[in-house]
Design a protein around this motif. Sequence first.
Motif, PDB file in Angstrom:
ATOM      1  N   VAL B 149       0.177  -2.014 -12.037  1.00  0.00           N
ATOM      2  CA  VAL B 149      -0.741  -1.926 -10.908  1.00  0.00           C
ATOM      3  C   VAL B 149      -1.522  -3.226 -10.799  1.00  0.00           C
ATOM      4  O   VAL B 149      -1.999  -3.746 -11.797  1.00  0.00           O
ATOM      5  CB  VAL B 149      -1.743  -0.769 -11.120  1.00  0.00           C
ATOM      6  CG1 VAL B 149      -2.656  -0.621  -9.922  1.00  0.00           C
ATOM      7  CG2 VAL B 149      -1.003   0.514 -11.387  1.00  0.00           C
ATOM      8  N   VAL B 150      -1.639  -3.764  -9.608  1.00  0.00           N
ATOM      9  CA  VAL B 150      -2.518  -4.911  -9.409  1.00  0.00           C
ATOM     10  C   VAL B 150      -3.493  -4.572  -8.302  1.00  0.00           C
ATOM     11  O   VAL B 150      -3.288  -3.632  -7.535  1.00  0.00           O
ATOM     12  CB  VAL B 150      -1.731  -6.191  -9.032  1.00  0.00           C
ATOM     13  CG1 VAL B 150      -0.877  -6.650 -10.185  1.00  0.00           C
ATOM     14  CG2 VAL B 150      -0.912  -5.961  -7.793  1.00  0.00           C
ATOM     15  N   LYS B 151      -4.593  -5.343  -8.259  1.00  0.00           N
ATOM     16  CA  LYS B 151      -5.624  -4.968  -7.283  1.00  0.00           C
ATOM     17  C   LYS B 151      -5.302  -5.466  -5.879  1.00  0.00           C
ATOM     18  O   LYS B 151      -5.585  -4.798  -4.906  1.00  0.00           O
ATOM     19  CB  LYS B 151      -6.984  -5.480  -7.745  1.00  0.00           C
ATOM     20  CG  LYS B 151      -7.537  -4.555  -8.810  1.00  0.00           C
ATOM     21  CD  LYS B 151      -9.007  -4.707  -8.994  1.00  0.00           C
ATOM     22  CE  LYS B 151      -9.499  -3.714 -10.038  1.00  0.00           C
ATOM     23  NZ  LYS B 151     -10.726  -4.089 -10.664  1.00  0.00           N
ATOM     24  N   VAL B 164      -5.081   1.622  -4.785  1.00  0.00           N
ATOM     25  CA  VAL B 164      -5.920   2.063  -3.673  1.00  0.00           C
ATOM     26  C   VAL B 164      -7.286   1.402  -3.834  1.00  0.00           C
ATOM     27  O   VAL B 164      -7.823   1.357  -4.940  1.00  0.00           O
ATOM     28  CB  VAL B 164      -6.083   3.595  -3.706  1.00  0.00           C
ATOM     29  CG1 VAL B 164      -7.096   4.060  -2.674  1.00  0.00           C
ATOM     30  CG2 VAL B 164      -4.753   4.276  -3.491  1.00  0.00           C
ATOM     31  N   THR B 165      -7.829   0.877  -2.749  1.00  0.00           N
ATOM     32  CA  THR B 165      -9.114   0.196  -2.821  1.00  0.00           C
ATOM     33  C   THR B 165     -10.172   1.084  -3.463  1.00  0.00           C
ATOM     34  O   THR B 165     -10.404   2.198  -3.011  1.00  0.00           O
ATOM     35  CB  THR B 165      -9.605  -0.184  -1.410  1.00  0.00           C
ATOM     36  OG1 THR B 165      -8.490  -0.637  -0.673  1.00  0.00           O
ATOM     37  CG2 THR B 165     -10.682  -1.226  -1.460  1.00  0.00           C
ATOM     38  N   GLY B 166     -10.783   0.579  -4.507  1.00  0.00           N
ATOM     39  CA  GLY B 166     -11.877   1.308  -5.141  1.00  0.00           C
ATOM     40  C   GLY B 166     -11.422   2.447  -6.028  1.00  0.00           C
ATOM     41  O   GLY B 166     -12.242   3.187  -6.542  1.00  0.00           O
ATOM     42  N   ALA B 167     -10.124   2.615  -6.193  1.00  0.00           N
ATOM     43  CA  ALA B 167      -9.648   3.741  -7.002  1.00  0.00           C
ATOM     44  C   ALA B 167      -8.558   3.279  -7.947  1.00  0.00           C
ATOM     45  O   ALA B 167      -7.448   3.807  -7.963  1.00  0.00           O
ATOM     46  CB  ALA B 167      -9.149   4.870  -6.111  1.00  0.00           C
ATOM     47  N   SER B 171      -5.020   5.180  -9.234  1.00  0.00           N
ATOM     48  CA  SER B 171      -3.756   4.495  -8.988  1.00  0.00           C
ATOM     49  C   SER B 171      -2.997   4.296 -10.288  1.00  0.00           C
ATOM     50  O   SER B 171      -1.780   4.476 -10.346  1.00  0.00           O
ATOM     51  CB  SER B 171      -4.004   3.129  -8.332  1.00  0.00           C
ATOM     52  OG  SER B 171      -4.898   3.250  -7.270  1.00  0.00           O
ATOM     53  N   LYS B 172      -3.735   3.927 -11.327  1.00  0.00           N
ATOM     54  CA  LYS B 172      -3.098   3.736 -12.633  1.00  0.00           C
ATOM     55  C   LYS B 172      -2.554   5.047 -13.159  1.00  0.00           C
ATOM     56  O   LYS B 172      -1.501   5.075 -13.802  1.00  0.00           O
ATOM     57  CB  LYS B 172      -4.092   3.146 -13.632  1.00  0.00           C
ATOM     58  CG  LYS B 172      -4.184   1.638 -13.521  1.00  0.00           C
ATOM     59  CD  LYS B 172      -4.995   1.049 -14.661  1.00  0.00           C
ATOM     60  CE  LYS B 172      -5.052  -0.464 -14.527  1.00  0.00           C
ATOM     61  NZ  LYS B 172      -6.281  -1.018 -15.084  1.00  0.00           N
ATOM     62  N   ALA B 173      -3.290   6.144 -12.910  1.00  0.00           N
ATOM     63  CA  ALA B 173      -2.832   7.445 -13.387  1.00  0.00           C
ATOM     64  C   ALA B 173      -1.479   7.789 -12.779  1.00  0.00           C
ATOM     65  O   ALA B 173      -0.557   8.210 -13.480  1.00  0.00           O
ATOM     66  CB  ALA B 173      -3.863   8.522 -13.040  1.00  0.00           C
ATOM     67  N   VAL B 174      -1.356   7.572 -11.469  1.00  0.00           N
ATOM     68  CA  VAL B 174      -0.082   7.858 -10.803  1.00  0.00           C
ATOM     69  C   VAL B 174       0.999   6.981 -11.409  1.00  0.00           C
ATOM     70  O   VAL B 174       2.106   7.444 -11.733  1.00  0.00           O
ATOM     71  CB  VAL B 174      -0.197   7.621  -9.283  1.00  0.00           C
ATOM     72  CG1 VAL B 174       1.154   7.804  -8.615  1.00  0.00           C
ATOM     73  CG2 VAL B 174      -1.212   8.561  -8.676  1.00  0.00           C
ATOM     74  N   THR B 175       0.692   5.686 -11.600  1.00  0.00           N
ATOM     75  CA  THR B 175       1.675   4.760 -12.152  1.00  0.00           C
ATOM     76  C   THR B 175       2.077   5.163 -13.567  1.00  0.00           C
ATOM     77  O   THR B 175       3.255   5.111 -13.926  1.00  0.00           O
ATOM     78  CB  THR B 175       1.092   3.337 -12.142  1.00  0.00           C
ATOM     79  OG1 THR B 175       0.598   3.077 -10.840  1.00  0.00           O
ATOM     80  CG2 THR B 175       2.150   2.317 -12.505  1.00  0.00           C
TER      81      THR B 175
END
Lengths: 231, 196, 194
Positions: B149-151, B164-167, B171-175
């Motif tokens: 994941v990257v920002k 996802v912005t601010g989340a 996002s990492k959890a899904v990844t």
Amino acid sequence: MKNKYLGYFTNGLIKENPVLRLVLGTCPTLAITTAAINGIGMGLSATMVLVCSNLAISLLRNIIPDKVRIPAYITIIAGFVSVVQMLVKAFLPSVDSALGIYLPLIVVNCIILARAEMFASKNSVLPSVLDGLGMGIGFTAVLTLMGMIREFLGAGSLFGITVTANHISPMIIFLLPPGGFFVFGMLVAASNAIAKKNGKKAVEHLGCESCPSRAACEKITENKEESSNEQ
Amino acid sequence: MHKIVDFFKKYSQDIFKPVIVLLCICIIIPLALSVTNYITKDAIASNSEKSRNETMARLVDADSFEEASQDEITFYAAYKDESAVAFIYINQAKGYGGDVEVMTVFDTDGSIKAVDILDASNETPGLGQNVTKESFYSQYSGKKGEISVVKNGADGEANEINAVTGATISSKAVTNAVNEAVEQFNKTQTVGGEAE
Amino acid sequence: MNSSTTIASILLAAILTNNMVLSKFLGICPFLGVSKKTGTAFSMSVAVTLVMVVSTAVTYPIYTYILYPEYTYLETIVFILVIAAIVQLIEIVLKKYIKPIYNALGIYLPLITTNCAVLGITMLNITNELSFVQSLFNALGAGLGFMLAMLLFSGVREKMETADIPEFLKGLPITLVAAAIVSLSFLGFAGIGG
């Protein structure tokens, strides 16, 4: 005669609005109002429980002995909450997943026990039902309003429809817990200002007057604090 | 005898009536609940089944789905015209407020065909819950191997997706869940071949 | 949460990231009502923590061995009644056998029966599929988190008593705004337990 019944109903809408005037049920008010639609779901579920429990308790008011009334009320309320919970789970699964644990927690929502204790246990069936309906709708209205404010500022949308999110970056903080406390504080301040204008008292504290555990709570605050109140 | 009658007289108001009333309430209410449960239980059960099966059917065009298990890993194989066309894994990973449940669909060559979020109800509404938006999870489609994941600005890179912005946590959890699925896929399937 | 989640991360998450009051909004009434003085806030939180742990210890086996899987729809009603009974029992036992503790905590107990934080934590343990030991620590963490929030907030409120507050914010509104700022500080812990 008709006006009197109307009065029972409208009482909960503005004059004794459970959230802004009685300050009851703050937990769900803060927790689930991240979207307007959640406010409606929570409000209507609570309304249903409120109407049913007011009806049942007012019917049973001469049968339930005074000594055991609180456990009896809690059991009845918990029963209705479970029924509503199962119905929502079965027919509105999206509402169930949005409200999560706050749906069964209606059982400890003080609005319901407070109305049972303050109103339904002393009044006949029709006024009790109307009172429950009015209180429930008043609760729903404030929850929805707060949900709209938080959703609009925090996600730039209203009822899930994007309004400003594409033009202005939304202030996410309003969806997070601090936003909940803040928006609620502002709403209470606004309702106080309006009440003062109409010559009513502002709400300064939690809804102690209509709280079912008032006696126990007052014991604490009076015993342990040298309260400056002249009472 | 006298005493017993007196006893009952004395206590009937104080003790027996409350006990009997409470007892009645405690019998009637659970009865009412079990009736409601009887009416609603099929609908509730099918709701959770439905969402899983419906998601699979929506993501994969197949005739049938079969549940399989290997090395204590459970997955679904999708068949069309009697040959496997896709493999489906369901994984959970810890997000911001609790578990996020993710469904990952693989092509037979091991690339990700599609990802869908089954449950993100514990994430912050309007923030972490945005992982359920297609613009986020469609980023996984076509990727192969471990994903990071990257920002910002992952568009060009092969195995990176934009948070996802601010989340970032959600996002990492899904990844993480998708990566676990990738690992499980590599353990259970021979790439290019079919499930044995 | 799966079974490999460690006790330490459960405790941390329950105290900081998933703080009962400041992120789950459970137990707002005592948080706003009984937090005027640090002393009362502390005693109240000790009583809440005690009831939370004992309630979890009782409701968890009831759910796992009696209600599950046939009668899970009775969860709400059984849990609230069990908690009410436990609070009564704790009161009686303390009164009879441990008088000093009863004198310190006794008056708080009646308030706890309808405290949504207690019912909330017992239900969250079930929905999050924690094991028995994990549940106990989750309840302990939730209680300690409640205590932390109460102590911090009572400190803020003691300062506020002498502050010059704008007329329209006096009373409940300023309390809520202060709560907003305290909960803002807890946002910084996001993800620490993961």
